[in-house]
Design a protein around this motif. Structure first.
Motif, mmCIF file in Angstrom:
data_model
loop_
_atom_site.group_PDB
_atom_site.id
_atom_site.type_symbol
_atom_site.label_atom_id
_atom_site.label_comp_id
_atom_site.label_asym_id
_atom_site.label_seq_id
_atom_site.Cartn_x
_atom_site.Cartn_y
_atom_site.Cartn_z
ATOM 1 N N GLU A 1 12.806 1.793 13.061
ATOM 2 C CA GLU A 1 11.447 2.453 13.053
ATOM 3 C C GLU A 1 10.282 1.346 12.616
ATOM 4 O OE1 GLU A 1 8.859 5.872 13.827
ATOM 5 O OE2 GLU A 1 10.742 5.068 14.537
ATOM 6 N N VAL A 2 10.517 1.044 11.278
ATOM 7 C CA VAL A 2 9.463 -0.004 10.939
ATOM 8 C C VAL A 2 9.301 -1.215 11.803
ATOM 9 C CG1 VAL A 2 9.096 -1.833 9.033
ATOM 10 C CG2 VAL A 2 9.886 0.546 8.282
ATOM 11 N N ALA A 3 10.462 -1.743 12.594
ATOM 12 C CA ALA A 3 10.030 -2.865 13.423
ATOM 13 C C ALA A 3 9.265 -2.451 14.700
ATOM 14 C CB ALA A 3 11.534 -3.191 13.850
ATOM 15 N N ARG A 4 9.520 -1.179 15.099
ATOM 16 C CA ARG A 4 8.894 -0.690 16.131
ATOM 17 C C ARG A 4 7.180 -0.570 16.030
ATOM 18 N NH1 ARG A 4 7.737 4.315 18.458
ATOM 19 N NH2 ARG A 4 8.397 5.463 16.973
ATOM 20 N N ARG A 5 7.029 0.033 14.667
ATOM 21 C CA ARG A 5 5.597 0.337 14.296
ATOM 22 C C ARG A 5 5.083 -1.149 14.016
ATOM 23 N NH1 ARG A 5 4.663 5.387 15.529
ATOM 24 N NH2 ARG A 5 6.247 6.932 14.916
ATOM 25 N N GLU B 1 14.457 13.394 11.803
ATOM 26 C CA GLU B 1 13.532 14.324 11.673
ATOM 27 C C GLU B 1 12.365 13.902 11.028
ATOM 28 O OE1 GLU B 1 13.804 17.342 13.017
ATOM 29 O OE2 GLU B 1 15.927 17.166 13.816
ATOM 30 N N VAL B 2 12.276 13.242 10.092
ATOM 31 C CA VAL B 2 11.159 12.714 9.422
ATOM 32 C C VAL B 2 10.310 11.777 10.436
ATOM 33 C CG1 VAL B 2 10.121 11.327 7.640
ATOM 34 C CG2 VAL B 2 12.020 12.849 6.934
ATOM 35 N N GLN B 3 11.025 10.959 10.853
ATOM 36 C CA GLN B 3 10.465 10.064 11.928
ATOM 37 C C GLN B 3 9.753 10.688 13.146
ATOM 38 O OE1 GLN B 3 13.585 7.322 13.212
ATOM 39 N NE2 GLN B 3 14.014 6.760 11.250
ATOM 40 N N GLU B 4 10.854 11.743 13.752
ATOM 41 C CA GLU B 4 9.985 12.625 14.426
ATOM 42 C C GLU B 4 8.724 13.215 14.284
ATOM 43 O OE1 GLU B 4 11.009 13.740 17.876
ATOM 44 O OE2 GLU B 4 12.165 11.834 17.574
ATOM 45 N N ARG B 5 8.505 13.809 12.932
ATOM 46 C CA ARG B 5 7.393 14.256 12.432
ATOM 47 C C ARG B 5 5.974 13.208 12.148
ATOM 48 N NH1 ARG B 5 10.860 17.557 13.018
ATOM 49 N NH2 ARG B 5 10.095 17.364 15.014
ATOM 50 N N ASN B 6 6.782 11.994 12.006
ATOM 51 C CA ASN B 6 5.891 10.814 12.097
ATOM 52 C C ASN B 6 5.203 10.607 13.161
ATOM 53 O OD1 ASN B 6 4.248 8.615 10.971
ATOM 54 N ND2 ASN B 6 6.105 7.389 10.638
ATOM 55 N N GLN B 7 6.043 10.622 14.301
ATOM 56 C CA GLN B 7 5.615 10.114 15.570
ATOM 57 C C GLN B 7 4.762 11.267 15.970
ATOM 58 O OE1 GLN B 7 6.112 7.455 17.133
ATOM 59 N NE2 GLN B 7 5.143 8.484 19.303
ATOM 60 N N ARG C 1 0.843 -1.372 -0.136
ATOM 61 C CA ARG C 1 0.027 -0.016 -0.093
ATOM 62 C C ARG C 1 0.800 1.113 -0.064
ATOM 63 N NH1 ARG C 1 -5.178 -1.418 0.850
ATOM 64 N NH2 ARG C 1 -5.659 -3.226 1.678
ATOM 65 N N SER C 2 0.408 2.328 -0.631
ATOM 66 C CA SER C 2 0.958 3.654 -0.520
ATOM 67 C C SER C 2 0.146 4.678 -0.222
ATOM 68 C CB SER C 2 1.849 3.599 -1.766
ATOM 69 O OG SER C 2 1.022 4.002 -2.828
ATOM 70 N N GLU D 1 3.036 2.373 7.787
ATOM 71 C CA GLU D 1 2.847 3.072 6.299
ATOM 72 C C GLU D 1 3.948 3.924 6.042
ATOM 73 O OE1 GLU D 1 1.055 2.228 2.283
ATOM 74 O OE2 GLU D 1 1.262 1.107 4.190
ATOM 75 N N LEU D 2 3.943 5.017 6.799
ATOM 76 C CA LEU D 2 4.781 6.136 6.444
ATOM 77 C C LEU D 2 6.447 5.952 6.821
ATOM 78 C CD1 LEU D 2 2.841 9.065 8.068
ATOM 79 C CD2 LEU D 2 3.425 9.007 5.642
ATOM 80 N N ALA D 3 6.634 4.870 7.829
ATOM 81 C CA ALA D 3 7.686 4.593 8.296
ATOM 82 C C ALA D 3 8.296 3.466 6.972
ATOM 83 C CB ALA D 3 7.813 3.695 9.471
ATOM 84 N N ARG D 4 7.498 2.664 6.319
ATOM 85 C CA ARG D 4 7.776 1.953 5.147
ATOM 86 C C ARG D 4 8.276 2.739 4.181
ATOM 87 N NH1 ARG D 4 6.999 -3.395 4.955
ATOM 88 N NH2 ARG D 4 5.743 -4.390 6.758
ATOM 89 N N GLN D 5 7.350 3.799 3.938
ATOM 90 C CA GLN D 5 7.676 4.582 2.666
ATOM 91 C C GLN D 5 9.114 5.416 3.110
ATOM 92 O OE1 GLN D 5 4.524 7.538 2.294
ATOM 93 N NE2 GLN D 5 3.140 5.927 2.218
ATOM 94 N N GLN D 6 9.281 5.902 4.270
ATOM 95 C CA GLN D 6 10.693 6.529 4.573
ATOM 96 C C GLN D 6 11.870 5.511 4.519
ATOM 97 O OE1 GLN D 6 11.651 9.381 5.126
ATOM 98 N NE2 GLN D 6 13.772 9.092 5.516
ATOM 99 N N LEU D 7 11.738 4.196 4.742
ATOM 100 C CA LEU D 7 12.672 3.144 4.396
ATOM 101 C C LEU D 7 13.029 2.839 2.915
ATOM 102 C CD1 LEU D 7 14.501 1.017 5.363
ATOM 103 C CD2 LEU D 7 12.623 -0.702 5.343
#
Length: 540
Positions: free
Chosen positions: A270-274, A483-489, A38-39, A241-247
């Motif tokens: 991050e993906v593993a934590r999500r 920073e992206v991970q922070e904004r996702n959180q 998904r995306s 989903e957003l973590a996967r996109q970042q990866l």
């Protein structure tokens, strides 16, 4: 969709709120799709998430909050137990009223006696008598006892004296009335048990009604907790989903040489934590669905855990702060709440007991009136004619007085009954004070949550904008993965706060009706009960 609770017209406009889902539409409830396929184009898009279903249950059955309340009202096992109480109390009332039913009585005796010769005036004599007595007695509302009896006797005797009568017939007809004048007198005393049982029956019915409301509020809360768990799964999935996109973006940059291979580690973590959060969110759905099942169904058919549920009433609420007058709601609560009305019944029961105990302290003074006719003849017909022809009437009127010495038992019972009145009155006052506090708190909660939802909507919008901007900066090389991970959180937390506030608002809305005593099942026909073999349903 009609609102779940029965609202007055005056308050209907206040709660006519927009029903919007925070997560938006989703496809059919079927096997979950791999999130990697998904995306989304931006942080503001809502992922189309196939929510997990219970593998032990059949196809999910769509159920609104109204329908859940109707099913629970019929099948909840705690309510099935509670509803027996009013029927038992009704039988107690019937038993108490039976004290004024007339009572038939009767007795029959055969007696043979032999007396030896003592002197010339007391010769040897043998007697054989047949005695009977039957009649009716009844307690009357004034406390008096009415007794009407007829007693025939046949006497056969033999003796060695010539001319001594060998057979006699005796008839007695007696009417007696005993009226207490002090202790135990008059209707307020004799009907004390009836009035007590009637008020106990009313109190039992009111407490059953409060048990119904307790169950309904539990069903409302369980329903919204289930909806919340499902929507929270979507929020957690969106963060994954957003973590996967970042990866995926990091992988592309590694491929073109912009980043070193070790730079993927943070994104993979991050993906593993999500993913771990998603597993926890899925388990929460299972738990909340079981909670709702347990409140709605009994297990007489053995299908309790095979009923899949699909809540269709959306949790989304974007209300304005309600304009409610807590003072008028308190007045409604004091009139409508079953526990308050049951408390008043308890006071009335205690007052009846105090009145009775005060009467029991008095001396026993009874007025007794009696009227009798009797006759003794050689033939039964002659005795019958004398009695019912009122040939030989006797009557009497007497006063009987009994004064207990000390009378400490009755005095102690009187004083204890007074204390019971005081206790129930204080309990009622405390309950009424609690009603004031509960209504004020419920109104305040609604206002606060409405304002919080308004603020959280803005927080979600800003968090989405910040994440989109941070993604764009990271792609331009002016920001970092961290920073992206922070904004996702931050976006996930904002969405979770909004969803939690919407859940709390839904519960607070129902709680207001619970504390003012107006929570009830909607008078709408339900669509039946979910079965394990029902066809799949659309996910709202």
């Amino acid at each position: 969709m009609a609102t779940t609770l029965l609202l007055s017209k005056r308050r209907g406009a206040t709660f006519a709120l927009i029903l919007l889902s925070v997560a938006g539409p989703a496809p059919r409830a079927q096997d979950p799709v791999d999130p990697a396929n998904r995306s989304t184009s931006s942080a503001g898009d809502v992922a189309q998430v196939a929510l997990p279903v219970d593998p032990d249950a059949g196809a999910p059955f769509p159920i609104t909050l109204d329908e859940a309340l109707q099913i629970g009202f019929r099948q909840n096992t705690a309510l099935r137990v509670s509803e027996i109480g009013p029927f038992q109390a009704a039988e107690d009332v019937r038993a108490a009223r039976a004290i004024f039913e007339p009572e038939l009585f009767g007795e029959a005796t055969i007696q043979r006696t032999e007396d030896p010769t003592r002197n010339v005036f007391q010769p040897e004599i043998t007697r054989l008598s047949y005695n009977g007595r039957f009649g009716v007695r009844q307690l009357v509302p004034s406390g008096g006892l009415f007794d009407l009896s007829y007693a025939p006797t046949r006497l056969e005797q033999t003796t060695n004296i010539p001319g001594f009568p060998t057979r006699q017939f005796t008839n007695d007809f007696t009417a007696t009335y005993t009226q207490p004048l002090l202790r135990g007198a008059w209707s307020d005393y004799t009907q004390r048990d009836i009035r007590t049982r009637e008020r106990q029956k009313a109190a039992t019915e009111l407490r059953h009604l409060r048990t119904v409301q307790d169950t309904l509020i539990a069903i409302v809360n369980a329903y919204w907790d289930f909806v919340f768990a499902r929507e929270n799964y979507r929020v957690v999935f969106q963060a994954l989903e957003l973590a996967r996109q970042q990866l995926a973006r990091t992988e592309r940059r590694i491929q073109v040489g912009d980043l070193a291979p070790l730079d993927r580690v943070a994104d993979e973590a991050e993906v593993a934590r999500r993913r771990e959060e998603l597993v926890i969110a899925e388990n929460e759905i299972r738990d909340r669905e079981d909670d709702l099942r347990r409140l709605l169904f009994d297990d007489r058919d053995g299908l309790l855990w095979r009923r899949g549920l699909l809540p269709t009433t959306p949790i989304g609420q974007f209300p304005d702060a309600p304009d409610l007058d807590w003072r008028s709601l308190v007045q409604i609560a004091l009139r409508a709440r079953p526990d308050v009305r049951a408390g008043r019944a308890d006071v009335a029961i205690a007052e009846i007991g105090a009145t009775t105990a005060a009467r029991d302290v008095l001396p026993q003074l009874d007025l007794v009136g009696s009227y009798t006719t009797n006759s003794t003849r050689d033939r039964f017909s002659d005795a019958w004619d004398d009695v019912f022809g009122l040939g030989f009437p006797d009557w009497s009127i007497q006063l009987e007085l009994s004064v207990p010495i000390g009378n400490q038992a009755a005095l102690a019972a009187r004083d204890r009954a007074k204390l019971e009145v005081e206790r129930t009155q204080r309990t009622l006052i405390d309950l009424e004070y609690n009603v004031h506090a509960q209504v004020r708190d419920a109104v305040r909660q609604l206002r606060t949550l409405a304002e919080s939802i308004s603020r959280n909507l803005e927080s979600v919008r800003l968090a989405e904008t910040n994440l989109d901007r941070e993604i764009a900066r990271e792609q331009a090389g002016t920001s970092t993965q961290f920073e992206v991970q922070e904004r996702n959180q931050e976006l996930q937390e904002a969405r979770s706060r909004l969803l939690r506030n919407q859940l709390d608002y839904r519960k607070a809305e129902a709680n207001l009706h619970y504390v003012d005593g107006t929570l009830a099942v909607a008078e709408e026909p339900d669509r039946g009960e979910p079965q394990s073999g029902d066809p799949p349903a659309e996910d709202p």
